[in-house]
Design a protein around this motif. Structure first.
Motif, PDB file in Angstrom:
ATOM      1  N   TRP A   1     -29.845 -50.894  95.449  1.00  0.00           N
ATOM      2  CA  TRP A   1     -29.739 -49.499  95.850  1.00  0.00           C
ATOM      3  C   TRP A   1     -28.350 -49.254  96.414  1.00  0.00           C
ATOM      4  O   TRP A   1     -27.752 -50.130  97.008  1.00  0.00           O
TER       5      TRP A   1
ATOM      6  N   ALA B   1     -33.304 -41.606  95.029  1.00  0.00           N
ATOM      7  CA  ALA B   1     -34.349 -41.681  96.051  1.00  0.00           C
ATOM      8  C   ALA B   1     -34.116 -40.675  97.170  1.00  0.00           C
ATOM      9  O   ALA B   1     -35.020 -40.327  97.906  1.00  0.00           O
ATOM     10  N   GLU B   2     -32.883 -40.208  97.281  1.00  0.00           N
ATOM     11  CA  GLU B   2     -32.579 -39.337  98.423  1.00  0.00           C
ATOM     12  C   GLU B   2     -31.364 -38.486  98.098  1.00  0.00           C
ATOM     13  O   GLU B   2     -30.387 -38.977  97.534  1.00  0.00           O
TER      14      GLU B   2
ATOM     15  N   ARG C   1     -29.329 -35.443 100.353  1.00  0.00           N
ATOM     16  CA  ARG C   1     -29.379 -34.661 101.591  1.00  0.00           C
ATOM     17  C   ARG C   1     -28.025 -34.028 101.877  1.00  0.00           C
ATOM     18  O   ARG C   1     -26.997 -34.678 101.725  1.00  0.00           O
TER      19      ARG C   1
ATOM     20  N   TYR D   1     -22.697 -34.917 101.692  1.00  0.00           N
ATOM     21  CA  TYR D   1     -23.964 -35.202 101.008  1.00  0.00           C
ATOM     22  C   TYR D   1     -24.258 -36.678 101.162  1.00  0.00           C
ATOM     23  O   TYR D   1     -23.363 -37.518 101.004  1.00  0.00           O
ATOM     24  N   GLN D   2     -25.476 -36.970 101.491  1.00  0.00           N
ATOM     25  CA  GLN D   2     -25.926 -38.359 101.563  1.00  0.00           C
ATOM     26  C   GLN D   2     -26.879 -38.599 100.387  1.00  0.00           C
ATOM     27  O   GLN D   2     -27.837 -37.866 100.221  1.00  0.00           O
ATOM     28  N   LEU D   3     -26.572 -39.619  99.592  1.00  0.00           N
ATOM     29  CA  LEU D   3     -27.452 -39.925  98.453  1.00  0.00           C
ATOM     30  C   LEU D   3     -27.863 -41.387  98.491  1.00  0.00           C
ATOM     31  O   LEU D   3     -27.118 -42.236  98.977  1.00  0.00           O
ATOM     32  N   LYS D   4     -29.066 -41.630  97.940  1.00  0.00           N
ATOM     33  CA  LYS D   4     -29.487 -43.017  97.748  1.00  0.00           C
ATOM     34  C   LYS D   4     -29.826 -43.156  96.273  1.00  0.00           C
ATOM     35  O   LYS D   4     -30.743 -42.496  95.777  1.00  0.00           O
TER      36      LYS D   4
ATOM     37  N   ALA E   1     -25.896 -46.522  98.749  1.00  0.00           N
ATOM     38  CA  ALA E   1     -25.822 -45.345  99.618  1.00  0.00           C
ATOM     39  C   ALA E   1     -24.492 -44.668  99.345  1.00  0.00           C
ATOM     40  O   ALA E   1     -23.434 -45.277  99.500  1.00  0.00           O
TER      41      ALA E   1
END
Lengths: 317, 238
Positions: free
Chosen positions: A269, A298-299, A301, A236-239, A271
Motif C-alpha cells: 500500500w 482505499a482512501e 481525503r 489530498y491524502q490518498l491510500k 500513502a
C-alpha cells in the motif's frame, strides 16, 4: 472614505506610532462596524496593545486619524472615553480594595449616583458572576475572578465600544468558555474589539478578524475569507495500491498538482500526499487517474488549509 | 467636581486600608511628643515654639512617606492606564490625590492636639500663636506634599520616590537656611531666603499671618501640582 457613515463604530486611517526609532505601528487602516465582534490578532509584540492604547486615548498617535462613532479622538477625548469600556492586558486593579468598593468607585466615575449606582453594580455582579465575591479583597482573588472584575469595570456603563486586550490570558479552559459566552452575548448588542495572539479564541468569537504583524496590517476579513485568501492550496491524502514510481509520475502529471509525496506502507500500500497550487477541487481527477491505471484505492481525503496555517503563514518572517 | 470628590474619597480610604497609615501616625505622634517634651520642662515656658521648630525636619521624613505610593504604585501595577482612560481630566485626578494626602496630613496634625492641651493645663500659652503655628505647619506640609506627589509621578519605584522626594524637599528647605545664605553670594541671599521652604513657616509661627507667606506656599503647591500634571502628560510626548 465613508467616515460620515454612522454605521461605522471605529474608523482608523493611516495610523502610525513610533517610540523613538522603534516603529510600533505603521500605516494601519481599518474600520469596524457597529455591532461587530472584531478580532485583533497578531503575535506578541505586533502592535495590538499600542493600537488599543491609542484608541482609548491613553497615548496619542504619531500620525493618522481615528474616529469613534464619528468623533475625532483628539478633539473629543473625554466624550469618547465615556463611550469606551476598556480591559487592559492582565486586568490592572487596585489590590487593596474590595470588589464592591472598586465597582462602586468605577461606577461613580462613570457618573452613576445613589440607587442607579447600586443597580449598575448589582447588574455587573450578575453578568460577570461575581455575586459570591462582592466582599472579597481584589488582591486575594484568583486570576479568573480578577479578569471578571476587570470585565465588570469595563462594562458597568454599558459602553458602545468594548475593548478587551488578551482577556483570556491565565484562565483555565472552563473559565475561557464562560468568558467566551459572555463576549458573544455582549457582542449581540455592542461593538467589541477582541485582541489576542491565540487564533482559536478569536475565530470562535469574532465575526471579522484583522491580522497584524510587526505593526503592519497583514490581512483582514471574515474567518472564511481569510482561509480562502491564503496562498496555499489544498492537500489530498490518498491510500492506493500500485507501483510507487508510476503512482508518483501519474499524479504529478495532473494539472494543478504542485507536489506528490509517496510513502510506502505495509502490504504494498502507498500513502500519497498531494498538494495543489490553487483552491481548485482535483478529487475527481485523482480518482480517474487511479481507475485508468488500474490501481486499488482505499482512501481519498481532502484537507483544507486551516486558519492556523493562514496565521502562521502570514505572520512568519 | 464630582470626579475630584470620588478620587479624593478613594485615595483617602486607601491610606487606611493598609496598616501603614496607623503605624505612621503613631510614630509621628510618639517622635514629636518625645522630642518636644524632652526640652519642654528644661526651658520651662508654656508655648509650642519648640514643637513647631521640629516640624520642618520631621516632615522631611513623614511627608514623602505619605506621598511616595500615590503615583508610583499606579505606574507599577499599571492601574494608571485604566485611570487615564476613564472619562476624567488629568487635573481632576491630581487635585483629588493632593486633597486626600492633605486630609491625611491634617488628621495627623489634629491628633497632636494633646500637646497644646497639656501645655494649657500646665501654664497659660498664647492661643493665637499656637493657631498660627498649626496653620503654618499645614501650609508647609502641603508644600512638601505637592513636591512628594510630583516626584512619585516620575517613577514606579516607591522607595526611590521617598528618597528623592525627601532629598528635593531638603534642598529647598536648606536653601533658605542661614547656614547656606551665609555662604551664598550676597545678591542671591534675598532670593534664597524667599525661596527657602522654612522661612515663611517661621514668620507665620511668630503669630503674624502675612498674605505674602500664604501666597508663597499656595504658589509652591500650585507650581508642583502643575509639574505633576505635566508629568502625567509626558506619556504623550514619547
Amino acid at each position: 472614505m465613508s467616515t460620515t457613515n454612522n454605521s461605522i463604530m471605529l474608523d482608523v486611517q493611516n495610523l502610525s506610532k513610533h517610540f523613538g526609532d522603534v516603529k510600533a505601528v505603521t500605516d494601519l487602516t481599518f474600520q469596524i462596524k457597529k455591532g461587530e465582534v472584531f478580532g485583533f490578532l497578531g503575535p506578541n509584540g505586533a502592535g495590538k496593545t499600542t493600537t488599543m492604547r491609542i484608541v482609548t486615548c491613553f497615548i496619542p498617535a504619531t500620525n493618522g486619524e481615528i474616529k469613534i462613532d464619528g468623533l475625532d479622538i483628539l478633539e473629543h477625548s473625554l466624550e469618547i472615553r465615556k463611550k469606551i469600556g476598556y480591559l487592559p492586558e492582565n486586568a490592572p486593579l487596585y489590590n487593596d480594595m474590595q470588589v464592591n468598593e472598586y465597582l462602586a468607585f468605577v461606577g461613580g466615575l462613570r457618573g452613576f449616583k445613589g440607587a442607579a449606582l447600586t443597580k449598575a453594580v448589582d447588574a455587573m455582579y450578575q453578568v460577570c458572576g461575581l455575586t459570591k465575591m462582592t466582599k472579597r479583597q481584589i488582591g486575594k482573588l484568583s486570576k479568573g475572578y480578577r479578569q471578571r472584575v476587570g470585565l465588570a469595570q469595563a462594562m458597568i456603563h454599558n459602553p458602545e465600544l468594548l475593548i478587551l486586550d488578551e482577556p483570556m490570558s491565565g484562565l483555565d479552559p472552563n473559565q475561557i468558555i464562560e468568558i467566551r459566552e459572555l463576549v458573544k452575548k455582549i457582542g449581540e448588542e455592542k461593538t467589541v474589539i477582541y485582541c489576542s495572539h491565540i487564533l482559536s479564541e478569536v475565530s470562535a468569537t469574532c465575526s471579522r478578524i484583522l491580522i497584524i504583524n510587526n505593526g503592519k496590517l497583514v490581512a483582514t476579513g471574515t474567518p472564511d475569507e481569510l482561509t480562502a485568501k491564503s496562498s496555499a492550496g489544498n492537500f489530498y491524502q490518498l491510500k492506493v495500491k500500485g507501483e510507487a514510481d508510476a503512482v508518483k509520475a501519474r499524479f504529478s502529471e495532473i494539472s494543478d498538482v504542485k507536489e506528490a509525496q509517496i510513502n510506502e506502507l505495509s502490504d504494498s500500500w502507498l500513502a500519497a500526499k498531494i498538494s495543489t497550487e490553487s483552491k481548485s477541487d482535483i478529487g475527481e481527477d485523482l480518482f480517474r487517474c487511479v481507475v485508468n491505471n488500474g490501481w486499488t484505492l482505499a482512501e481519498l481525503r481532502r484537507e483544507e488549509t486551516s486558519l492556523e496555517d493562514v496565521f502562521t503563514q502570514l505572520t512568519r518572517g | 467636581m464630582q470626579s475630584i470628590f470620588i478620587i479624593f474619597l478613594k485615595e483617602f480610604k486607601a491610606f487606611f486600608l493598609s496598616p501603614i497609615a496607623y503605624i505612621f501616625i503613631t510614630v509621628y505622634l510618639v517622635v514629636t511628643n518625645f522630642l518636644f517634651f524632652q526640652g519642654f520642662f528644661i526651658i520651662n515656658q508654656a508655648d509650642m515654639r519648640g514643637y513647631f521648630t521640629l516640624l520642618p525636619w520631621i516632615f522631611l521624613i513623614f511627608v514623602p512617606a505619605i506621598t511616595m505610593r500615590s503615583w508610583a504604585e499606579e505606574k507599577k501595577l499599571k492601574t494608571l492606564e485604566l485611570l487615564l482612560t476613564w472619562p476624567l481630566n488629568d487635573v481632576e485626578i491630581v487635585i483629588g490625590k493632593f486633597l486626600a494626602s492633605f486630609c491625611f496630613l491634617a488628621i495627623s496634625l489634629l491628633l497632636s492636639i494633646t500637646v497644646p492641651i497639656t501645655i494649657a493645663m500646665l501654664g497659660n500659652p498664647d492661643g493665637g500663636m499656637i493657631f498660627c503655628g498649626y496653620l503654618g505647619a499645614l501650609l508647609l506640609g502641603s508644600a512638601y506634599l505637592a513636591i512628594g506627589l510630583w516626584i512619585s509621578s516620575l517613577t514606579e519605584n516607591q522607595i526611590l520616590a521617598f528618597i528623592i522626594g525627601a532629598g528635593i524637599t531638603l534642598l529647598l528647605l536648606l536653601i533658605g537656611n542661614p547656614f547656606i545664605t551665609m555662604l551664598a553670594p550676597s545678591w542671591l541671599v534675598p532670593f534664597f531666603t524667599y525661596i527657602g521652604l522654612g522661612n515663611h513657616f517661621e514668620s507665620i509661627g511668630r503669630g503674624i499671618i502675612d498674605s505674602r507667606d500664604i501666597i508663597y506656599y499656595v504658589s509652591i503647591i500650585g507650581f508642583f501640582l502643575f509639574l505633576n500634571i505635566r508629568s502625567l502628560e509626558s506619556r504623550k510626548w514619547e
